[in-house]
Write a protein that holds these residues in place. Sequence first.
Motif, PDB file in Angstrom:
ATOM      1  N   PHE A 101       0.821  -1.210   0.000  1.00  0.00           N
ATOM      2  CA  PHE A 101       0.000   0.000   0.000  1.00  0.00           C
ATOM      3  C   PHE A 101       0.856   1.262   0.000  1.00  0.00           C
ATOM      4  O   PHE A 101       0.379   2.342  -0.379  1.00  0.00           O
ATOM      5  CB  PHE A 101      -0.939  -0.001   1.211  1.00  0.00           C
ATOM      6  CG  PHE A 101      -1.972   1.095   1.174  1.00  0.00           C
ATOM      7  CD1 PHE A 101      -3.085   0.990   0.360  1.00  0.00           C
ATOM      8  CD2 PHE A 101      -1.830   2.240   1.949  1.00  0.00           C
ATOM      9  CE1 PHE A 101      -4.041   2.006   0.309  1.00  0.00           C
ATOM     10  CE2 PHE A 101      -2.763   3.248   1.913  1.00  0.00           C
ATOM     11  CZ  PHE A 101      -3.884   3.134   1.093  1.00  0.00           C
ATOM     12  N   MET A 102       2.121   1.128   0.422  1.00  0.00           N
ATOM     13  CA  MET A 102       3.009   2.293   0.392  1.00  0.00           C
ATOM     14  C   MET A 102       3.182   2.831  -1.029  1.00  0.00           C
ATOM     15  O   MET A 102       3.375   4.028  -1.229  1.00  0.00           O
ATOM     16  CB  MET A 102       4.379   1.933   0.972  1.00  0.00           C
ATOM     17  CG  MET A 102       4.389   1.619   2.467  1.00  0.00           C
ATOM     18  SD  MET A 102       3.807   2.989   3.496  1.00  0.00           S
ATOM     19  CE  MET A 102       2.180   2.380   3.974  1.00  0.00           C
ATOM     20  N   VAL A 103       3.103   1.945  -2.025  1.00  0.00           N
ATOM     21  CA  VAL A 103       3.166   2.382  -3.431  1.00  0.00           C
ATOM     22  C   VAL A 103       1.975   3.287  -3.733  1.00  0.00           C
ATOM     23  O   VAL A 103       2.120   4.374  -4.305  1.00  0.00           O
ATOM     24  CB  VAL A 103       3.173   1.164  -4.376  1.00  0.00           C
ATOM     25  CG1 VAL A 103       3.082   1.623  -5.826  1.00  0.00           C
ATOM     26  CG2 VAL A 103       4.418   0.322  -4.152  1.00  0.00           C
ATOM     27  N   ALA A 104       0.795   2.838  -3.311  1.00  0.00           N
ATOM     28  CA  ALA A 104      -0.409   3.637  -3.544  1.00  0.00           C
ATOM     29  C   ALA A 104      -0.376   4.931  -2.743  1.00  0.00           C
ATOM     30  O   ALA A 104      -0.826   5.979  -3.225  1.00  0.00           O
ATOM     31  CB  ALA A 104      -1.646   2.822  -3.170  1.00  0.00           C
ATOM     32  N   LEU A 105       0.150   4.874  -1.532  1.00  0.00           N
ATOM     33  CA  LEU A 105       0.197   6.074  -0.697  1.00  0.00           C
ATOM     34  C   LEU A 105       1.081   7.146  -1.328  1.00  0.00           C
ATOM     35  O   LEU A 105       0.710   8.317  -1.415  1.00  0.00           O
ATOM     36  CB  LEU A 105       0.707   5.707   0.698  1.00  0.00           C
ATOM     37  CG  LEU A 105       0.536   6.758   1.797  1.00  0.00           C
ATOM     38  CD1 LEU A 105      -0.931   7.092   1.994  1.00  0.00           C
ATOM     39  CD2 LEU A 105       1.145   6.260   3.096  1.00  0.00           C
ATOM     40  N   GLY A 106       2.272   6.730  -1.786  1.00  0.00           N
ATOM     41  CA  GLY A 106       3.156   7.677  -2.458  1.00  0.00           C
ATOM     42  C   GLY A 106       2.562   8.196  -3.745  1.00  0.00           C
ATOM     43  O   GLY A 106       2.611   9.401  -4.043  1.00  0.00           O
ATOM     44  N   THR A 107       1.969   7.295  -4.532  1.00  0.00           N
ATOM     45  CA  THR A 107       1.338   7.709  -5.790  1.00  0.00           C
ATOM     46  C   THR A 107       0.164   8.633  -5.524  1.00  0.00           C
ATOM     47  O   THR A 107      -0.060   9.609  -6.258  1.00  0.00           O
ATOM     48  CB  THR A 107       0.867   6.477  -6.577  1.00  0.00           C
ATOM     49  OG1 THR A 107       1.966   5.592  -6.781  1.00  0.00           O
ATOM     50  CG2 THR A 107       0.282   6.873  -7.925  1.00  0.00           C
ATOM     51  N   GLY A 108      -0.596   8.339  -4.466  1.00  0.00           N
ATOM     52  CA  GLY A 108      -1.739   9.173  -4.123  1.00  0.00           C
ATOM     53  C   GLY A 108      -1.332  10.586  -3.757  1.00  0.00           C
ATOM     54  O   GLY A 108      -1.953  11.558  -4.208  1.00  0.00           O
ATOM     55  N   PHE A 109      -0.272  10.729  -2.954  1.00  0.00           N
ATOM     56  CA  PHE A 109       0.174  12.061  -2.579  1.00  0.00           C
ATOM     57  C   PHE A 109       0.764  12.797  -3.788  1.00  0.00           C
ATOM     58  O   PHE A 109       0.585  14.014  -3.931  1.00  0.00           O
ATOM     59  CB  PHE A 109       1.185  11.986  -1.441  1.00  0.00           C
ATOM     60  CG  PHE A 109       0.550  12.026  -0.083  1.00  0.00           C
ATOM     61  CD1 PHE A 109       0.328  13.229   0.559  1.00  0.00           C
ATOM     62  CD2 PHE A 109       0.150  10.859   0.547  1.00  0.00           C
ATOM     63  CE1 PHE A 109      -0.276  13.280   1.804  1.00  0.00           C
ATOM     64  CE2 PHE A 109      -0.456  10.890   1.787  1.00  0.00           C
ATOM     65  CZ  PHE A 109      -0.671  12.104   2.429  1.00  0.00           C
ATOM     66  N   ALA A 110       1.470  12.072  -4.658  1.00  0.00           N
ATOM     67  CA  ALA A 110       1.993  12.704  -5.869  1.00  0.00           C
ATOM     68  C   ALA A 110       0.846  13.183  -6.760  1.00  0.00           C
ATOM     69  O   ALA A 110       0.889  14.290  -7.325  1.00  0.00           O
ATOM     70  CB  ALA A 110       2.877  11.716  -6.634  1.00  0.00           C
ATOM     71  N   THR A 111      -0.187  12.363  -6.878  1.00  0.00           N
ATOM     72  CA  THR A 111      -1.361  12.759  -7.662  1.00  0.00           C
ATOM     73  C   THR A 111      -2.052  13.954  -7.030  1.00  0.00           C
ATOM     74  O   THR A 111      -2.481  14.889  -7.729  1.00  0.00           O
ATOM     75  CB  THR A 111      -2.345  11.578  -7.769  1.00  0.00           C
ATOM     76  OG1 THR A 111      -1.673  10.440  -8.330  1.00  0.00           O
ATOM     77  CG2 THR A 111      -3.534  11.934  -8.643  1.00  0.00           C
TER      78      THR A 111
END
Length: 462
Positions: free
Chosen positions: A295-305
């Motif tokens: 989920f850390m991948v999604a968390l980082g991608t989410g904040f970048a988005t």
Amino acid sequence: MSTTPPESLAFRPRLGRHLKDLTRLAVPMILARSGQTIMITVDTMMVGRYSAGDLAYLGLANAVLFTVMIGAIGLLIGTVASTSRAYGAGDADLCGEVFRRGVRYAFVLGVAAMVLMAWPEPLFSLTAGSADMVAGAASATRIFALGLPGATLFMMAAFFLEGIKRPRPAMVLMVGANLLNILLNWLLVYGHWGLPALGADGSALASSILRWAMAGALLAYILWLMPGRSAFALRRPRPGSWRRATRERRLGYANGVSQLAEAAAFSAMTLYASAISVIAVGVYTISLNLLGMLFMVALGTGFATAVRVGYAIGHGDGDETAFAGWTGLAANTVVCLLLAALVVTPFAGAIASFYTEDPALIAAATPLLILTAFAVIFDGGQGVMATTLRAMHDTWMPTLCHVVSYIVIMLPLGWLLAITLERGTRGLIEAIIIASIVSVGLLSARFFVLSRRPPEVLAGDV
């Protein structure tokens, strides 16, 4: 009206430009957020080799402290939303104002969390068996709590840097902190170089020292070393700053409720597993740990988005706002699918054996890890869309979507599938998948509606 140049509207060049910018932001953010999880994993491994009792103390302390810390950090999400909007609007002075009030707010939240955790014995007495277990877990918790103001200050500073599209300093500090964490654990847990062997307390002390050091280093970078820092007027106070931060705090409150709802729901699913068997608890725990790591991948991608969406809103570009959001969701879906298919599926057995040497547990966990990896596609997607909606200053609708998906749907469905229909831990993971599909569907629909609004309506008040 869109401000995107006509030559930039062709789909393939536009997608390439968005993916390039998203990757540049997301990779450092993913590494920075993964660093927190890696630090806890290293602590667990090193303390586990010291003694089983101290591992139990550390596990109980981490369970409580990590929840409190994530909750406190979640209250700061308005920092990245407001900073990215102001930066997109070209208002560097407002970015500096967000930073200044963020420092005060983060410190207050950290101190409040530290005080809250100063007397944890009543909580542990409800769950921990022996008096020794209560005392050991409480001691580690109090030492961990000393670092909570450092943790909130570091993350606030990281959010500010991410909002102005400079995520690398936080990533570099997190990588360095993880290396130092190994050394400090070696010294304080085992008692090398003439130091006493402190076990779980030593690991907690190492974490607290590092969190304060990271906060100090990142704040010092922003105030004295960051290129172009003078443009942000970081030290110039502006009257009425606290009143203007009302929307930021509301975003934080709503985000905190979301995280509390999800944490409570997943904790309840652990109780469901305990009603099945001891093996089921182990399998679910391992699966949940893998879910958290991926989920850390999604968390980082989410904040970048979220940063890119906030920037587009501040820039007054409705077309780019929508394209940035959908690009983030699509990129996360593809990356999570590749991780599930190419990393977890072929090596699920090896991953399970990393957690345990029990053959029965490895055999039971292996197929569940594969299913869990595919669950991250949807769980990660809803994480990306929720964070993106926060960047649009959508306060309570993402929270409502999370409550409906994970409390109203997942909890009864988990009991039905796992207990009533006797599908065991597979039923628990299936319930997570179904709830996450509902969540990403609701959040995506909400984003579709908001992204069609005129840019001036989206921009509102920063």
